[in-house]
Motif scaffolding. Structure first.
Motif, mmCIF file in Angstrom:
data_model
loop_
_atom_site.group_PDB
_atom_site.id
_atom_site.type_symbol
_atom_site.label_atom_id
_atom_site.label_comp_id
_atom_site.label_asym_id
_atom_site.label_seq_id
_atom_site.Cartn_x
_atom_site.Cartn_y
_atom_site.Cartn_z
ATOM 1 N N LYS A 442 0.843 -1.193 0.000
ATOM 2 C CA LYS A 442 0.000 0.000 0.000
ATOM 3 C C LYS A 442 0.885 1.251 0.000
ATOM 4 O O LYS A 442 0.616 2.241 -0.693
ATOM 5 C CB LYS A 442 -0.884 -0.034 1.259
ATOM 6 C CG LYS A 442 -1.958 0.995 1.302
ATOM 7 C CD LYS A 442 -3.176 0.532 0.545
ATOM 8 C CE LYS A 442 -4.040 1.713 0.179
ATOM 9 N NZ LYS A 442 -5.064 1.383 -0.779
ATOM 10 N N LYS A 445 2.362 1.879 -3.338
ATOM 11 C CA LYS A 445 1.299 2.368 -4.228
ATOM 12 C C LYS A 445 1.061 3.880 -3.966
ATOM 13 O O LYS A 445 0.882 4.669 -4.889
ATOM 14 C CB LYS A 445 0.015 1.571 -3.956
ATOM 15 C CG LYS A 445 -1.028 1.783 -5.000
ATOM 16 C CD LYS A 445 -2.242 0.893 -4.805
ATOM 17 C CE LYS A 445 -3.380 1.476 -5.605
ATOM 18 N NZ LYS A 445 -4.652 1.417 -4.940
ATOM 19 N N GLU A 458 -6.778 8.372 -2.078
ATOM 20 C CA GLU A 458 -6.451 7.073 -1.466
ATOM 21 C C GLU A 458 -7.070 7.006 -0.067
ATOM 22 O O GLU A 458 -6.964 7.971 0.706
ATOM 23 C CB GLU A 458 -4.924 6.911 -1.368
ATOM 24 C CG GLU A 458 -4.233 6.696 -2.696
ATOM 25 C CD GLU A 458 -4.483 5.296 -3.264
ATOM 26 O OE1 GLU A 458 -4.832 4.401 -2.480
ATOM 27 O OE2 GLU A 458 -4.335 5.122 -4.488
#
Ligand SMILES: Nc1ncnc2c1ncn2[C@@H]1O[C@H](COP(=O)(O)OP(=O)(O)OP(=O)(O)O)[C@@H](O)[C@H]1O
Length: 589
Positions: A442, A445, A458
Motif C-alpha cells: 500500500k 502504491k 487514497e
C-alpha cells in the motif's frame, strides 16, 4: 488584457453602431512600418506582416534580412516593452527556443521605421503596452537575491544568462545582491526600504523566500511590509516549489517573464511557535517520513537527488513510526467538502470575487495594527481551549503516525503534487496524515500515487483543511523530555519505544538516519525538533502569480463535477470578498 467591445452588435455589419472611440481604435490598430510591413494589434497578440521577418537573430532590423515568412503573431504576454523614439519603434519580446512547454525564452528586439503621424504612433505604442501588461506592474523595481550555493551552485550563471536579459528588456530597475551566509536574506529583508522596491526575487531554492518573509516579519510595520513587497522565486534550487505553484515552471527565464507579467496575490502564511520563538512559513511543515527522508539523509548526499527516494523507501520498508500527541483546529474534515470548497473558489474567481490584497490588508490592520497579526490561538506554551465549541480537538496520542505533512501550496517539487486542493488565500492549510503501519504494498502504491495525482483520494490518506494545529513529538532523542511534557499536558502515558527488529536495525544502518533525533522541516529547512504550534494568517504575505487565487495545478480529481451554483450564497460571496473569515464556518460553505 484586451478591451471589450462596448456593445453586442457586429461592428462589420452595422457600422453606425460603432462609437467614435471604437472607430478610431479599429482604424489605429495597424501601424504601417517601412514600405511593405505593418504591425496590427490583434485579439491576443501583435501580428507582424513583413515578408522578411525572421526573429531567429537577436535584433531584427527591417529590410536587412531577406527571408520569406508568413505574418507572425507575437502574443501580448510575450511582449516586454515598446518604445517610440524619433522615427523608429522598438519592440522587445521573448521567443521560446522550442515549441516544448516551458522551453527557455530568448529575448528579441524588433526595430522598424515609423511613417505614421507621431501622435497616432504614440497611441499605438501606449495600447500595445496596456495589452501587454494588463493588471501587471510595468517596469517593476526588483531587489534580486542570489544564493550562490542554491541547487547545483549555478544560480549566478542562470541569473546572468537567462533571467537578467528578461528583466533588462522589460525595463525593470534591478538591484542584485549575493547572499554570503545562512540567514543573510533575513537581514536583507529586515533592512529593506520597502518604498524603494516592488518585488524581492530570490534566485534560489525555497529556503531564501522563507527567509525573506521572516525578514519582512521582523520589521516594526511587518504586516504593511509583507503586503507591499511581493516575494517571488527565480527557480535556481532543487525543489523550486514556489515557482512551480505560482508560475507553473522550473525554467528560470519563464519564471522571470512570469514575474514581469505577474499579478499581485495575497498568500496565506503560517506562524510556527516553538518555545518563545515565532517563525513564518509559506510552504509546508512536516514531521515523520517526509521530513526524515529529506533532512535525515545528509550523510548519504553522495547519492545525489536519489537520496530522498532511497531514504523514503528504506523507512517505508522498515515501517517506521513517529508517535506524536496532537490537537487540531479543523475547518473542513471531508474530502468531498474540500473539493467543493475548491470548486467554489474557482467559481468566485470567475466572478472576480477573489479577495484583494488591499481588502485583506485593511482587515489585518484592524486586527493588529501595522505589525505582525497577534496569535489568535496563543503559542505552543499556552493551554489549549477546553471549550468544546472552540473547534479544537482534544490533545490526543497518535502512536502509529507515519507522516505528518501540512501544506500551503500544491506542489512540493515538480513531480510531487502532495496537496492538490490547496489554495493561496483561503486561510487554511491542508493537513495530510498517513499511518506508518500500513502494508508495504500500500505504501509503495501511495508513493506512485503522488506523481499521478491520485494520492488525495487514497483511503489511507487522511486530508483536512485546518487553521491551527499543535504537535508534541514523542520520538527521537528528546523523547524523554517530550514525554514528560506530554504527560503534564495530556495526562496520557508516554509510548515506550518498541525494540527494533533485525530488519529495522539493518535498514536504519543504510538509510542515512542516525536514529538519535527526529526532524521537523519547515519549508524544507530544519527547525528544532521540539513541540510546535501552527496558526494560519489569511493573506498575510504577497506574491506574484500568473492566475491569482489558484495555483497552477489542475486541482483535486473530480472538483469540476461538483455542482456549486445553487449554494454559492450572496452572503458567502460578500464575506469572502470583504476578507472576513466566516468562510471558515461550514454553514457558509
Ligand atoms: N552564501 C551562502 N552560504 C551558505 N548558505 C547560504 C548562503 N546563502 C544562502 N544560504 C542558505 O542556504 C539555505 C538553502 O537555500 P536555498 O533553498 O536557496 O537552496 P537549496 O537548499 O539548494 O535549494 P532547495 O531548497 O531547492 O534544495 C538557506 O537556508 C540559506 O540561508
Amino acid at each position: 488584457m484586451s478591451p471589450q467591445p462596448s456593445g453586442h452588435t457586429d461592428p462589420f455589419s452595422d457600422t453606425a453602431a460603432i462609437s467614435e472611440d471604437d472607430r478610431d481604435t479599429i482604424l489605429e490598430s495597424t501601424l504601417h512600418v517601412g514600405a511593405n510591413a505593418s504591425l496590427t494589434l490583434g485579439a491576443d497578440g501583435v501580428l507582424v506582416a513583413d515578408d522578411a521577418f525572421d526573429d531567429s537573430d537577436r535584433l531584427y532590423l527591417c529590410g536587412l534580412l531577406q527571408k520569406s515568412h508568413l505574418a507572425k503573431n507575437i502574443p501580448f504576454y510575450h511582449i516586454l516593452d515598446a518604445e517610440l523614439s524619433a522615427n523608429t519603434i522598438a519592440i522587445k519580446y521573448v521567443r521560446p527556443k522550442s515549441p516544448k512547454k516551458n522551453a527557455r525564452l530568448l529575448v528579441r528586439t524588433l526595430i522598424y521605421p515609423v511613417s505614421t503621424a507621431s501622435d497616432v504612433a504614440q497611441r499605438w505604442t501606449d495600447r500595445i503596452l496596456e495589452r501587454a501588461y494588463g493588471a501587471a506592474l510595468k517596469r517593476a523595481r526588483i531587489k534580486v537575491l542570489i544564493n550562490p550555493f542554491g541547487g547545483a551552485g549555478k544560480a549566478q550563471s542562470l541569473y546572468n544568462k537567462h533571467i537578467a536579459p528578461v528583466f533588462e528588456a522589460a525595463g525593470c530597475t534591478v538591484d542584485v545582491q549575493t547572499t554570503t551566509r545562512r540567514g543573510h536574506a533575513v537581514e536583507i529583508a529586515e533592512n529593506l526600504d520597502v518604498d524603494a522596491y516592488d518585488v524581492l526575487a530570490c534566485a534560489s531554492g525555497d529556503g531564501l523566500p522563507m527567509e525573506c518573509f521572516n525578514g519582512l516579519a521582523r520589521k516594526r510595520n511587518a504586516a504593511q511590509a509583507l503586503r507591499k513587497i511581493a516575494v517571488v522565486q527565480l527557480p535556481c534550487g532543487t525543489g523550486n516549489a514556489m515557482s512551480w505553484n505560482l508560475f507553473g515552471t522550473g525554467e528560470p527565464s519563464v519564471a522571470a517573464l512570469s514575474i514581469v507579467k505577474g499579478v499581485r496575490t495575497p498568500l496565506d502564511l503560517a506562524s510556527i511557535t516553538q518555545g518563545d520563538k515565532r517563525t513564518l512559513s509559506f510552504l509546508s511543515q512536516s514531521l515523520g517520513i517526509v521530513a526524515e527522508s529529506d533532512l535525515g539523509t545528509e550523510n548519504i548526499r553522495w547519492m545525489g537527488d536519489f537520496r530522498f527516494t532511497f531514504g523514503f523507501l528504506v523507512r517505508l520498508l522498515g515501517k517506521t513510526l513517529y508517535p506524536i500527541d496532537y490537537a487540531v483546529k479543523t475547518e473542513i474534515d471531508d474530502k468531498h467538502a474540500i473539493k467543493k470548497h475548491y470548486a467554489q473558489q474557482v467559481s468566485r474567481l470567475r466572478h472576480q470575487l477573489s479577495p484583494s490584497n488591499a481588502i485583506l490588508g485593511k482587515e489585518m490592520e484592524a486586527q493588529g495594527g501595522l505589525g505582525l497579526p497577534p496569535l489568535k490561538h496563543g503559542t505552543v506554551n499556552d493551554p489549549l481551549p477546553k471549550d468544546e465549541n472552540s473547534g479544537w480537538t482534544r490533545l490526543e496520542a497518535y502512536p502509529n503516525l507515519g507522516n505528518f505533512y501540512c501544506g500551503n501550496m500544491c506542489w512540493m517539487a515538480a513531480d510531487a503534487p502532495f496537496f492538490p486542493a490547496s489554495l493561496p488565500n483561503d486561510g487554511m492549510m491542508d493537513l495530510v496524515n498517513i499511518d506508518g503501519d500500513i502494508s508495504r504494498m500500500k505504501a509503495v502504491k501511495l508513493l506512485l500515487a503522488v506523481a499521478d495525482g491520485t494520492f488525495f483520494d487514497e483511503d489511507v490518506v487522511r486530508v483536512r483543511k485546518i487553521s491551527a494545529v499543535r504537535v508534541i513529538p514523542r520520538f527521537g532523542r528528546p523523547m524523554t523530555e517530550m514525554s514528560e511534557q506530554a504527560h503534564t499536558v495530556t495526562g496520557v502515558s508516554a509510548i515506550s519505544p518498541q525494540k527494533p527488529s533485525t530488519m529495522q536495525k539493518i535498514l536504519k544502518k543504510v538509510s542515512g538516519s542516525s536514529g538519535k533525533t527526529g526532524y521537523f522541516s519547515v519549508d524544507g529547512e530544519k527547525l528544532p525538533f521540539e513541540p510546535f504550534q501552527i496558526e494560519v494568517h489569511r493573506g498575510l504575505g504577497t506574491v506574484l502569480s500568473r492566475v491569482p487565487g489558484v495555483y497552477e495545478y489542475e486541482g483535486p480529481d473530480g472538483w469540476r463535477d461538483i455542482d456549486i451554483e445553487h449554494d454559492t450564497t450572496a452572503e458567502a460571496e460578500r464575506a469572502y470578498k470583504t476578507g472576513s473569515i466566516p468562510c471558515l464556518s461550514t454553514n457558509v460553505y
